[in-house]
Write a protein that holds these residues in place. Structure first.
Motif, PDB file in Angstrom:
ATOM      1  N   ALA A 154      36.717  80.135  57.155  1.00 42.89           N
ATOM      2  CA  ALA A 154      36.235  78.761  56.990  1.00 42.89           C
ATOM      3  C   ALA A 154      34.727  78.681  57.218  1.00 42.89           C
ATOM      4  N   ASP A 155      34.234  79.372  58.237  1.00 45.92           N
ATOM      5  CA  ASP A 155      32.802  79.360  58.522  1.00 45.92           C
ATOM      6  C   ASP A 155      32.001  79.969  57.374  1.00 45.92           C
ATOM      7  N   LEU A 156      32.462  81.112  56.878  1.00 45.70           N
ATOM      8  CA  LEU A 156      31.753  81.778  55.775  1.00 45.70           C
ATOM      9  C   LEU A 156      31.808  80.961  54.496  1.00 45.70           C
ATOM     10  N   THR A 157      32.928  80.312  54.262  1.00 44.67           N
ATOM     11  CA  THR A 157      33.052  79.464  53.079  1.00 44.67           C
ATOM     12  C   THR A 157      32.095  78.281  53.175  1.00 44.67           C
ATOM     13  N   ALA A 158      31.977  77.699  54.357  1.00 44.16           N
ATOM     14  CA  ALA A 158      31.046  76.587  54.559  1.00 44.16           C
ATOM     15  C   ALA A 158      29.603  77.046  54.333  1.00 44.16           C
ATOM     16  N   GLU A 159      29.270  78.222  54.830  1.00 45.19           N
ATOM     17  CA  GLU A 159      27.922  78.759  54.624  1.00 45.19           C
ATOM     18  C   GLU A 159      27.652  78.996  53.140  1.00 45.19           C
ATOM     19  N   SER A 160      28.651  79.506  52.430  1.00 42.61           N
ATOM     20  CA  SER A 160      28.466  79.753  51.003  1.00 42.61           C
ATOM     21  C   SER A 160      28.286  78.441  50.251  1.00 42.61           C
ATOM     22  N   GLU A 161      28.961  77.387  50.680  1.00 43.75           N
ATOM     23  CA  GLU A 161      28.786  76.075  50.039  1.00 43.75           C
ATOM     24  C   GLU A 161      27.373  75.541  50.252  1.00 43.75           C
ATOM     25  N   GLU A 162      26.810  75.772  51.434  1.00 43.13           N
ATOM     26  CA  GLU A 162      25.430  75.359  51.695  1.00 43.13           C
ATOM     27  C   GLU A 162      24.459  76.108  50.782  1.00 43.13           C
ATOM     28  N   ILE A 163      24.701  77.394  50.610  1.00 43.11           N
ATOM     29  CA  ILE A 163      23.851  78.189  49.715  1.00 43.11           C
ATOM     30  C   ILE A 163      23.975  77.676  48.291  1.00 43.11           C
ATOM     31  N   TRP A 164      25.204  77.326  47.881  1.00 44.11           N
ATOM     32  CA  TRP A 164      25.413  76.823  46.521  1.00 44.11           C
ATOM     33  C   TRP A 164      24.659  75.513  46.315  1.00 44.11           C
ATOM     34  N   GLN A 165      24.630  74.651  47.324  1.00 41.85           N
ATOM     35  CA  GLN A 165      23.885  73.402  47.227  1.00 41.85           C
ATOM     36  C   GLN A 165      22.392  73.687  47.030  1.00 41.85           C
ATOM     37  N   GLN A 166      21.873  74.693  47.718  1.00 40.77           N
ATOM     38  CA  GLN A 166      20.470  75.065  47.552  1.00 40.77           C
ATOM     39  C   GLN A 166      20.208  75.558  46.133  1.00 40.77           C
TER      40      GLN A 166
END
Length: 60
Positions: free
Chosen positions: A37-49
């Motif tokens: 869940a943590d890694l998925t959330a981090e990847s979503e933040e990167i995708w937003q960037q």
């Protein structure tokens, strides 16, 4: 003149995004749902960037 020497920030972010997704996949396979869940959330933040950087290019 030396535009080809500049690094592409989107390319760098996509690489980081792909790495996070791969790490999340391995965490999920190992049964570590919290890390997944943590890694998925981090990847979503990167995708937003990535989307923010590509947004102006789409309107040009």
């Amino acid at each position: 003149m030396f535009g080809w020497l500049k690094s592409d920030p989107v390319k760098k972010l996509r690489k980081a995004y792909d790495q996070k997704l791969e790490q999340a996949m391995h965490a999920q396979r190992n049964g570590d749902m919290r890390l997944y869940a943590d890694l998925t959330a981090e990847s979503e933040e990167i995708w937003q960037q990535i989307e923010q950087l590509e947004k102006p290019a789409a309107h040009s």
